[in-house]
Design a protein around this motif. Structure first.
Motif, PDB file in Angstrom:
ATOM      1  N   LEU A  49       0.856  -1.181   0.000  1.00 55.81           N
ATOM      2  CA  LEU A  49       0.000   0.000   0.000  1.00 55.81           C
ATOM      3  C   LEU A  49       0.888   1.225   0.000  1.00 55.81           C
ATOM      4  O   LEU A  49       1.681   1.440   0.904  1.00 55.81           O
ATOM      5  CB  LEU A  49      -0.898   0.017   1.245  1.00 55.81           C
ATOM      6  CG  LEU A  49      -1.808   1.248   1.389  1.00 55.81           C
ATOM      7  CD1 LEU A  49      -2.831   1.266   0.256  1.00 55.81           C
ATOM      8  CD2 LEU A  49      -2.518   1.239   2.732  1.00 55.81           C
ATOM      9  N   VAL A  50       0.803   2.011  -1.067  1.00 54.99           N
ATOM     10  CA  VAL A  50       1.604   3.210  -1.210  1.00 54.99           C
ATOM     11  C   VAL A  50       0.759   4.419  -0.836  1.00 54.99           C
ATOM     12  O   VAL A  50      -0.284   4.661  -1.450  1.00 54.99           O
ATOM     13  CB  VAL A  50       2.130   3.368  -2.653  1.00 54.99           C
ATOM     14  CG1 VAL A  50       2.983   4.616  -2.772  1.00 54.99           C
ATOM     15  CG2 VAL A  50       2.941   2.138  -3.056  1.00 54.99           C
ATOM     16  N   ALA A  51       1.179   5.180   0.155  1.00 58.05           N
ATOM     17  CA  ALA A  51       0.433   6.341   0.615  1.00 58.05           C
ATOM     18  C   ALA A  51       1.224   7.613   0.360  1.00 58.05           C
ATOM     19  O   ALA A  51       2.405   7.581   0.044  1.00 58.05           O
ATOM     20  CB  ALA A  51       0.131   6.212   2.105  1.00 58.05           C
ATOM     21  N   GLN A  80      -1.080 -10.477   6.810  1.00 57.24           N
ATOM     22  CA  GLN A  80       0.028 -10.162   7.705  1.00 57.24           C
ATOM     23  C   GLN A  80       1.272  -9.695   6.949  1.00 57.24           C
ATOM     24  O   GLN A  80       2.185  -9.124   7.539  1.00 57.24           O
ATOM     25  CB  GLN A  80       0.371 -11.395   8.560  1.00 57.24           C
ATOM     26  CG  GLN A  80      -0.769 -11.870   9.446  1.00 57.24           C
ATOM     27  CD  GLN A  80      -1.250 -10.790  10.389  1.00 57.24           C
ATOM     28  OE1 GLN A  80      -0.457 -10.111  11.023  1.00 57.24           O
ATOM     29  NE2 GLN A  80      -2.564 -10.610  10.462  1.00 57.24           N
ATOM     30  N   ARG A  81       1.302  -9.940   5.640  1.00 51.97           N
ATOM     31  CA  ARG A  81       2.471  -9.529   4.850  1.00 51.97           C
ATOM     32  C   ARG A  81       2.262  -8.203   4.145  1.00 51.97           C
ATOM     33  O   ARG A  81       3.147  -7.710   3.460  1.00 51.97           O
ATOM     34  CB  ARG A  81       2.810 -10.603   3.809  1.00 51.97           C
ATOM     35  CG  ARG A  81       3.313 -11.904   4.413  1.00 51.97           C
ATOM     36  CD  ARG A  81       4.044 -12.712   3.361  1.00 51.97           C
ATOM     37  NE  ARG A  81       5.256 -12.028   2.934  1.00 51.97           N
ATOM     38  CZ  ARG A  81       5.796 -12.153   1.710  1.00 51.97           C
ATOM     39  NH1 ARG A  81       5.187 -12.877   0.793  1.00 51.97           N
ATOM     40  NH2 ARG A  81       6.907 -11.515   1.405  1.00 51.97           N
ATOM     41  N   ARG A  82       1.090  -7.626   4.288  1.00 56.04           N
ATOM     42  CA  ARG A  82       0.812  -6.344   3.630  1.00 56.04           C
ATOM     43  C   ARG A  82       1.626  -5.248   4.293  1.00 56.04           C
ATOM     44  O   ARG A  82       1.617  -5.091   5.516  1.00 56.04           O
ATOM     45  CB  ARG A  82      -0.672  -6.035   3.729  1.00 56.04           C
ATOM     46  CG  ARG A  82      -1.065  -4.732   3.056  1.00 56.04           C
ATOM     47  CD  ARG A  82      -2.571  -4.629   2.992  1.00 56.04           C
ATOM     48  NE  ARG A  82      -2.980  -3.386   2.370  1.00 56.04           N
ATOM     49  CZ  ARG A  82      -4.168  -3.196   1.820  1.00 56.04           C
ATOM     50  NH1 ARG A  82      -5.046  -4.184   1.826  1.00 56.04           N
ATOM     51  NH2 ARG A  82      -4.478  -2.059   1.267  1.00 56.04           N
ATOM     52  N   ILE A  83       2.340  -4.479   3.500  1.00 52.90           N
ATOM     53  CA  ILE A  83       3.161  -3.394   4.044  1.00 52.90           C
ATOM     54  C   ILE A  83       2.729  -2.059   3.445  1.00 52.90           C
ATOM     55  O   ILE A  83       2.255  -1.995   2.317  1.00 52.90           O
ATOM     56  CB  ILE A  83       4.669  -3.634   3.803  1.00 52.90           C
ATOM     57  CG1 ILE A  83       5.020  -3.611   2.312  1.00 52.90           C
ATOM     58  CG2 ILE A  83       5.117  -4.945   4.446  1.00 52.90           C
ATOM     59  CD1 ILE A  83       6.510  -3.740   2.041  1.00 52.90           C
ATOM     60  N   THR A  84       2.894  -1.009   4.233  1.00 51.97           N
ATOM     61  CA  THR A  84       2.515   0.335   3.813  1.00 51.97           C
ATOM     62  C   THR A  84       3.753   1.214   3.716  1.00 51.97           C
ATOM     63  O   THR A  84       4.561   1.267   4.641  1.00 51.97           O
ATOM     64  CB  THR A  84       1.534   0.967   4.825  1.00 51.97           C
ATOM     65  OG1 THR A  84       0.389   0.125   4.941  1.00 51.97           O
ATOM     66  CG2 THR A  84       1.095   2.345   4.364  1.00 51.97           C
TER      67      THR A  84
END
Length: 295
Positions: free
Chosen positions: A6-8, A58-62
């Motif tokens: 997830l790119v913010a 659990q592997r989703r990174i922001t």
């Protein structure tokens, strides 16, 4: 297993402009939820679309990318204030697994102003920040700082040496600068939720001075990582090397024309070269205006 990122904050894309400079693609900014990037399929979408959900949440990174920061003028005293931060943006930066900004200055209180003979006299500015500025950014949730920009060499070789020295003891990682060429193009590496991430930075903005500090070459001493000709090959080589061992390769650039929301031909060409070398995310600052976002 599929990795979803997830790119913010302000991601920069190289499409979506008209000749008048209007952005026709969605702009991903602080008010947006970001965009998901499926690094297995190479696709991207709005974060509300369910078919991009990761197989393992659990592997989703922001990742959070903010733009240019300096501590001059009204902000000069901020690093001296106990507990100071960059304000409301800190909440968004702290919430990310990895947050990055561009520090528009060397980290020094010494040095002599570098020549900027290629720039219009009325447009010349010299910035610098005391080492305490890095503490402010740390308290604000920043993990990585790039100093590869058109102000990183503002106070000459001494300013660069002080920056390299400050980076050794910094609470945040500093990239895009080094005591020699290899160090300047060395990525920051970190494992996040089992994903090996590499972050590189380079300056591709208009070169304001002929001083070699704005483009580190073999044997030239300390300098800034450059993404201009003839330095592009060094950057793509570093990206290629990172892509061989890291799961996610990020390149943070200082590029574009100030005030222009549309990418230049050089930006588009460089982005293609970096993608071909193995960069998963290319993001940049310098234009002083939001740029189009796309995947």
């Amino acid at each position: 297993m599929r990795l979803v990122v997830l790119v913010a904050l302000g991601a920069l894309a190289l499409s979506g402009c008209t000749s008048g400079g209007d952005v026709t693609d969605e702009v991903v900014g602080p008010r947006d939820g970001g965009a998901t990037v499926d690094l297995e399929s190479g696709s991207g979408s709005d974060p509300q679309v369910s078919d991009t959900a990761p197989e393992d949440p659990q592997r989703r990174i922001t990742l959070a990318f903010a733009g240019d920061v300096h501590f001059e003028g009204a902000l000069a005293s901020l690093p001296d204030q106990p507990g100071s931060t960059v304000g409301a943006m800190s909440r968004r930066l702290r919430s990310a697994d990895l947050a990055m900004v561009n520090l528009e200055s060397p980290v020094t209180t010494r040095g002599t102003m570098a020549a900027k003979e290629r720039e219009v006299a009325g447009d010349r500015y010299w910035f610098r920040s005391a080492p305490a500025a890095l503490d402010v950014l740390d308290r604000s949730g920043v993990d990585v700082v790039s100093v590869a920009n058109n102000h990183g060499g503002d106070y000459g070789v001494r300013g660069l040496r002080d920056t390299v020295r400050a980076a050794r003891d910094s609470p945040v990682a500093v990239v895009g600068i080094g005591r020699d060429r290899d160090a300047a193009f060395t990525p920051y590496r970190r494992t996040i939720k089992g994903t090996d991430v590499a972050v590189l930075a380079a300056d591709s903005s208009f070169r304001e001075s002929s001083d070699p500090i704005w483009g580190v070459l073999p044997g030239s001493g300390p300098g800034i990582a450059s993404a201009r000709v003839p330095y592009v090959k060094q950057l793509t080589s570093a990206v290629r090397a990172a892509a061989r061992v890291d799961d996610l390769v990020i390149v943070y650039l200082h590029w574009g024309d100030e005030g222009d929301a549309c990418p230049t031909g050089d930006q588009q060409s460089l982005a293609r070269d970096l993608s071909a070398a193995g960069a998963d995310i290319v993001v940049g600052t310098h234009a002083h205006t939001p740029l189009g976002a796309g995947l």
